[in-house]
Design an enzyme around this catalytic site. Structure first.
Site, mmCIF file in Angstrom:
data_model
loop_
_atom_site.group_PDB
_atom_site.id
_atom_site.type_symbol
_atom_site.label_atom_id
_atom_site.label_comp_id
_atom_site.label_asym_id
_atom_site.label_seq_id
_atom_site.Cartn_x
_atom_site.Cartn_y
_atom_site.Cartn_z
ATOM 1 N N HIS A 473 0.819 -1.207 0.000
ATOM 2 C CA HIS A 473 0.000 0.000 0.000
ATOM 3 C C HIS A 473 0.861 1.268 0.000
ATOM 4 O O HIS A 473 0.350 2.374 -0.212
ATOM 5 C CB HIS A 473 -0.913 -0.006 1.233
ATOM 6 C CG HIS A 473 -2.224 0.693 1.015
ATOM 7 N ND1 HIS A 473 -2.495 1.456 -0.108
ATOM 8 C CD2 HIS A 473 -3.352 0.739 1.773
ATOM 9 C CE1 HIS A 473 -3.706 1.946 -0.014
ATOM 10 N NE2 HIS A 473 -4.261 1.536 1.108
ATOM 11 N N ASP A 477 -2.189 2.278 -4.534
ATOM 12 C CA ASP A 477 -3.410 2.728 -3.873
ATOM 13 C C ASP A 477 -4.517 1.692 -4.052
ATOM 14 O O ASP A 477 -4.452 0.835 -4.939
ATOM 15 C CB ASP A 477 -3.867 4.069 -4.448
ATOM 16 C CG ASP A 477 -2.900 5.199 -4.114
ATOM 17 O OD1 ASP A 477 -2.234 5.101 -3.060
ATOM 18 O OD2 ASP A 477 -2.808 6.157 -4.904
#
Length: 502
Positions: A473, A477
Site C-alpha cells: 500500500h 493505492d
C-alpha cells in the site's frame, strides 16, 4: 622492515576495529599468513602478512579503531628460517599420506560455484565414505544453499581418503570438502579416524575455545548480554561487534516466541517428539516472509472470476495445442497473459520502491511460485510480456521440473517483478498471499468450485475461482489494486479481450 597496513574495507567504509591478533611480537610469520582480523559494521576482514619474517611490533592493539591504510604492525625481514618454521605444522595435517597407494596422487574435492551472491552452503548428504571407490563425475555429496541444492561430482575416478566437512557443516564457495586419491583401490584409505576433525572446526562445540572480539565483549558487558545469546559470524564462530549490535536489535522481534510459549510436555509425550533442525531453504523462506510483513504495508483485495470461457477455450484447443507445440495448454498461461494485460494498465503493481524512488519496470518478469518437497521456490520467467501462450507454457513446464528436482539456479529465481501463486492445486478456496520482496504485488489463485450464480436474473451453476491480490500500500493505492484485479477478471471471463488488447 615491512609495514602491515589496513586494507581497503569496502565502498563507503572508512574505519574498522582491530578484533583479534593471531600473532604476537617475536612470532615468525610466513607470507600471506593471517596476522589479524578487523571488524567493520558489516564484514570481518582478515589481514595477511605482506612478507615472511618476524612480527617485530604491533602498532594497533585489539579494540583499537583504525582507518584505511593505517599502520597496524611491522615485520622485520630475515627469515628463510622463519618462513619454514611458520609452515612447519602443515606436514602434521597429513599423517595419512603413507596410506596412499603407490602410483596414486591426492586431489582436493572443492566446493563449486554456488551462484550469484551465494557465498556459503551446508553439507547436506555424503554419498561416499572414506575408503569407498567411485567413478569420475559420480556424485560425492549434496550441498544445500538458501535456495537450491548443489550436487558435487567426483573430479576424477578414485577413492575417498578423508572428509574435511561432515554433514551439517557450513562451507564457503571454493573451500575444500574432502581429499581423494586418484588410485582406484579401496585400500587407498583404510583409516579415516581423524577425518571429522576439520569439520569440527566449523561446528558449534569449537565455539568454546574461540576468543570473542574485544569490542564485542565490551559491548556485551555494557548491555548485560551473554555470548550464548549472540550468534558469532567471525572466524570459527567468533562473536564480532556487529553480531552484538544485531542481537541488541533482536528484542523488536523477540516477543514473537513469547506470544506462543512452548507448553509443558508430559514425559511420555516428550519421548514421542522429534526435533529437526530447519533446512537453510526453510530458514530463508521464514526470514523473507517475515521481513516482507515487517517492511511492506501489505493489504489484500479479493474478487472472483467465472472460469467458464477459459475452460471452454482450453477444452476446444488443448489437443491441437499439444500437437503443434508439444506442451499441454494449462490455466497458468491464461493467468500470466491476463496479469500482463492488467500490469500495463496499472504499472505501479509492477514497480518497486528503492529508497525514496519508485522504479517502474517496462517489462514483466513473472514469478511462478512452485511447491517442492523442500519448500516454496519462485522461478522467474523473464520478459513474459513478450511471450506467446506456447512459450509461457514451455517455460513454466521447464522451470517447474527443475524446481521439483532441485536444479534451479540462483539466476533463475532472481529479477522477478510480479508473482502468481496457485494455492488451488492443493485445494485452497481462499487465502492472502504474502509479497515476494521487493515486488509490490502477488496474485493468489485458488480452487475452481461450482457455485450457484445469478446470471441475467437466472440462477445457474458456474465454475468460480476466488482471486486475491496482495499489494504494497506504500506504492499501490486501493483504486489501482482493485482496477488491476478487475482487469484480470475481465480478461479471463472474456479471453477475446486479450487478443484485442482491451
Amino acid at each position: 622492515m615491512t609495514e602491515v597496513r589496513v586494507p581497503t574495507l569496502g565502498e563507503s567504509v572508512t574505519e574498522a576495529t582491530v578484533a583479534t591478533w593471531f600473532k604476537k611480537p617475536g612470532d615468525s610469520v610466513a607470507q600471506d599468513e593471517m596476522l589479524c582480523e578487523l571488524e567493520t559494521d558489516k564484514v570481518t576482514v582478515e589481514v595477511p602478512a605482506p612478507a615472511a619474517g618476524t612480527l617485530s611490533e604491533i602498532v594497533a592493539g585489539e579494540g583499537d579503531t583504525v582507518g584505511v591504510d593505517a599502520l597496524l604492525a611491522q615485520i622485520s625481514e630475515g627469515g628463510t628460517a622463519t618462513t619454514s618454521e611458520a609452515k612447519a605444522p602443515e606436514p602434521e595435517a597429513e599423517p595419512e599420506s603413507p596410506t596412499t597407494p603407490s602410483g596414486g596422487s591426492e586431489m582436493d574435492v572443492m566446493v563449486p560455484t554456488l551462484g550469484e551472491s551465494v557465498t556459503e552452503a551446508t553439507v547436506s548428504t555424503w554419498f561416499k565414505k572414506p575408503g569407498e571407490a567411485f567413478e569420475a563425475d559420480e556424485m560425492l555429496c549434496e550441498l544445500e544453499t538458501d535456495k537450491v541444492s548443489v550436487e558435487v561430482p567426483a573430479p576424477a575416478a578414485g577413492v575417498m581418503t578423508k572428509l574435511l566437512a561432515e554433514e551439517g557443516a557450513t562451507v564457503e564457495a571454493g573451500g575444500k570438502l574432502a581429499i581423494m586419491s586418484t588410485y582406484a583401490n579401496s585400500s587407498a584409505a583404510t583409516d579415516a579416524g581423524g577425518s571429522s576433525a576439520p569439520a569440527e572446526g566449523s561446528s558449534a562445540p569449537a565455539r568454546k575455545d574461540t576468543e570473542d572480539a574485544p569490542s564485542a565483549k565490551k559491548l556485551m558487558a555494557e548491555n548485560n548480554l551473554h555470548a550464548d545469546q549472540v550468534t558469532g559470524t567471525g572466524k570459527d564462530g567468533r562473536v564480532m561487534k556487529g553480531d552484538v549490535l544485531k542481537a541488541m536489535a533482536a528484542p523488536a522481534t523477540a516477543p514473537a516466541p513469547a506470544a506462543a510459549p512452548r507448553a509443558p510436555v508430559a514425559a511420555d509425550q516428550a519421548a514421542r517428539e522429534e526435533r529437526v533442525k530447519m533446512t537453510r531453504l526453510r530458514q530463508t523462506i521464514a526470514k523473507r516472509l517475515k521481513d516482507s510483513q515487517n517492511t511492506a504495508a501489505m493489504l489484500t483485495t479479493y474478487n472472483e472470476v467465472d472460469m467458464t470461457e477459459v475452460m471452454a477455450l482450453r477444452n476446444e484447443y488443448k489437443d491441437l495445442f499439444l500437437k503443434k507445440h508439444g506442451v499441454k495448454l494449462g490455466f497458468m498461461s491464461f493467468f500470466t497473459k491476463a496479469c500482463v494485460h492488467a500490469l500495463n494498465e496499472v504499472p505501479e503493481v509492477n514497480a518497486e520502491i528503492d529508497g525514496t524512488d519508485i522504479v517502474y519496470k517496462n517489462y514483466v518478469n513473472m514469478g511462478i511460485a512452485a511447491g517442492t518437497p523442500t519448500g516454496l521456490v519462485v522461478p522467474v520467467i523473464n520478459d513474459a510480456d513478450a511471450m506467446s501462450f506456447a512459450a509461457i507454457e514451455k517455460a513454466i513446464a521447464e522451470k517447474g521440473a527443475k524446481a521439483r528436482d532441485g536444479k534451479l539456479s540462483m539466476a533463475e529465481m532472481q529479477g522477478g517483478t510480479f508473482t502468481i501463486s496457485n494455492g488451488g492445486v492443493y485445494g485452497s478456496l481462499m487465502s492472502s498471499p504474502i509479497l515476494n520482496p521487493p515486488q509490490s504485488g502477488i496474485l493468489g489463485m485458488h480452487k475452481i468450485q461450482d457455485r450457484p450464480m445469478a446470471i441475467n436474473g437466472q440462477v445457474v451453476i458456474r465454475p468460480m475461482m476466488y482471486l486475491a491480490l496482495s499489494y504494497d500500500h506504500r506504492i499501490v493505492d486501493g483504486k489501482g489494486a482493485v482496477t488491476f484485479l478487475v482487469r484480470v477478471k475481465e480478461a479471463l471471463e472474456d479471453p477475446r479481450r486479450l487478443l484485442m488488447d482491451l
